[in-house]
Design an enzyme around this catalytic site. Structure first.
Site, PDB file in Angstrom:
ATOM      1  N   CYS A 134       0.836  -1.207   0.000  1.00 45.97           N
ATOM      2  CA  CYS A 134       0.000   0.000   0.000  1.00 45.97           C
ATOM      3  C   CYS A 134       0.869   1.255   0.000  1.00 45.97           C
ATOM      4  O   CYS A 134       1.401   1.648   1.040  1.00 45.97           O
ATOM      5  CB  CYS A 134      -0.928  -0.015   1.212  1.00 45.97           C
ATOM      6  SG  CYS A 134      -1.926   1.471   1.338  1.00 45.97           S
ATOM      7  N   CYS A 137      -0.413   4.120   2.205  1.00 46.10           N
ATOM      8  CA  CYS A 137      -0.185   3.939   3.647  1.00 46.10           C
ATOM      9  C   CYS A 137       1.285   4.158   4.015  1.00 46.10           C
ATOM     10  O   CYS A 137       1.593   4.752   5.044  1.00 46.10           O
ATOM     11  CB  CYS A 137      -0.575   2.536   4.087  1.00 46.10           C
ATOM     12  SG  CYS A 137      -2.033   1.861   3.295  1.00 46.10           S
ATOM     13  N   ASP A 138       2.197   3.658   3.188  1.00 46.64           N
ATOM     14  CA  ASP A 138       3.595   3.564   3.617  1.00 46.64           C
ATOM     15  C   ASP A 138       4.589   4.405   2.813  1.00 46.64           C
ATOM     16  O   ASP A 138       5.766   4.463   3.165  1.00 46.64           O
ATOM     17  CB  ASP A 138       4.054   2.088   3.539  1.00 46.64           C
ATOM     18  CG  ASP A 138       3.207   1.198   4.437  1.00 46.64           C
ATOM     19  OD1 ASP A 138       2.761   1.694   5.483  1.00 46.64           O
ATOM     20  OD2 ASP A 138       2.989   0.028   4.081  1.00 46.64           O
TER      21      ASP A 138
END
Ligand code: NAP
Length: 308
Positions: A134, A137-138
């Site tokens: 992701c 997200c990261d």
């Protein structure tokens, strides 16, 4: 005590939230059950420039927020619970979660799909230690660092482009010499100076000392083995449908996709299917939302025809 509902929608991604909106507007007593993240894959997508009407600054989290609010405005309830049991009754269905028991007249399955694992050595061990599925997200953990993206489809290339916001360099590693991604996305990537490509290559192993430091690569044509120094790896090689819970309940194809007709009906009367978990050719937010709308409307029709 068992709670009674007209429809239970399983999954709160684009398909589930759209189904929730249409079912609630059809005055069904509607519950959406989600075990993970509200918004599903939409929530973890950055730029959404192909959902009609979403042009500038249109992010997945923003679209999810609006879909959720709209759905709740019309009376749908969303809970975060995990389903352990679904039973078909003579009329309707019994559903048990980790918190409640429900009786429902109809079910809409909108459980979507989850990232496919690439299967190289160390993939599981280094998940969260440099390996991610992701970018939204990261991505910002990799500010100024070198990243590899595995895959050649829309997701790999689009998220690779997104990652150039943070990374020093993004290397897209693809198993063939031609991308699968649509041409407009390919062009953006080819014109991005921060993106390199490694063709005809698969990842054999990730190496590191607690965190990712390099990838061992194998050229599929020459057999040559090489090592690529990277600080992070994003795997985007497609998705696996989340249909395990329904294997005994509805017809599923050999890849795990649930079979539904164009009215989103499964082979079991009263159970509908919508979104990426359904067998279909085009998996997009717009088609997930369309599936959800059709399923929501047909759940209402089914109830009015079968529950006088
Ligand atoms: P995808 O289209 O199925 O592409 C998967 C890619 O990963 C392919 O390039 C495939 O290679 C490669 N691959 C598969 N298994 C592999 C393995 N074991 N090792 C190495 N490489 C492997 O998946 P996706 O990109 O995640 O997209 C999924 C769906 O969502 C598609 O329908 C896509 O159009 C849609 N999507 C759309 C957008 C958008 O419209 N903006 C964005 C994201 C996703 P081959 O090419 O050799 O098969």
């Amino acid at each position: 005590m068992t709670k009674e509902l007209d429809t239970i929608i399983i999954g709160a991604g684009a398909a589930g939230l759209s189904a929730g909106l249409y079912a609630a507007r059809g005055r069904l007593n509607t519950l959406i059950i989600e075990k993970g993240i509200i918004g599903g894959q939409t929530e973890s997508t950055n730029f959404i420039d192909n959902y009609p009407g979403s042009i500038e600054n249109s992010t997945g989290p923003l679209l999810t927020k609006r879909m959720k609010e709209q759905c709740e405005q019309f009376g749908a309830k969303i809970v975060q619970e995990e389903i352990s049991e679904i039973e078909k009754l003579d009329k309707g269905f019994f559903i048990k979660t980790n918190k409640e028991e429900y009786y429902t007249k109809t079910i809409i399955i909108a459980t979507g799909a989850e990232p496919r694992l690439a299967g190289f050595k160390g993939e599981k061990e280094y998940r969260g230690k440099g390996i991610s599925y992701c970018a939204t997200c990261d991505g910002d953990f990799f500010e100024g660092l070198d990243i590899a993206v595995i895959g050649g489809g829309d997701a790999a290339v689009e998220e690779g482009i997104f990652l150039t916001r943070f990374a020093n360099k993004v290397t897209i590693i693809h198993r063939r010499d031609e991308l699968r991604a649509v041409k407009s996305i390919q062009e953006k990537a080819f014109n991005n100076k921060k993106i390199d490509f490694i063709w005809d290559t698969v990842v054999e192993e990730v190496k590191g000392s607690g965190i990712v430091q390099s990838l061992i690569l194998r050229n599929k044509k020459t057999g040559e083995i090489s090592e690529l120094k990277v600080d992070g790896v994003f795997v985007y090689i497609g998705y696996v449908p989340n249909s395990g819970l329904f294997k005994e309940l509805v017809d599923i194809d050999e890849e795990g996709y649930i079979i539904g007709d164009e009215e989103m009906r499964t082979n079991v009367p009263g159970i509908f299917v919508a979104g990426d978990v359904r067998k279909k050719s085009l998996k997009q937010i717009v088609t997930a939302a369309a599936d959800g709308a059709i399923a929501g409307v047909n759940a209402e029709k089914y109830i009015s025809e079968n529950y006088k």
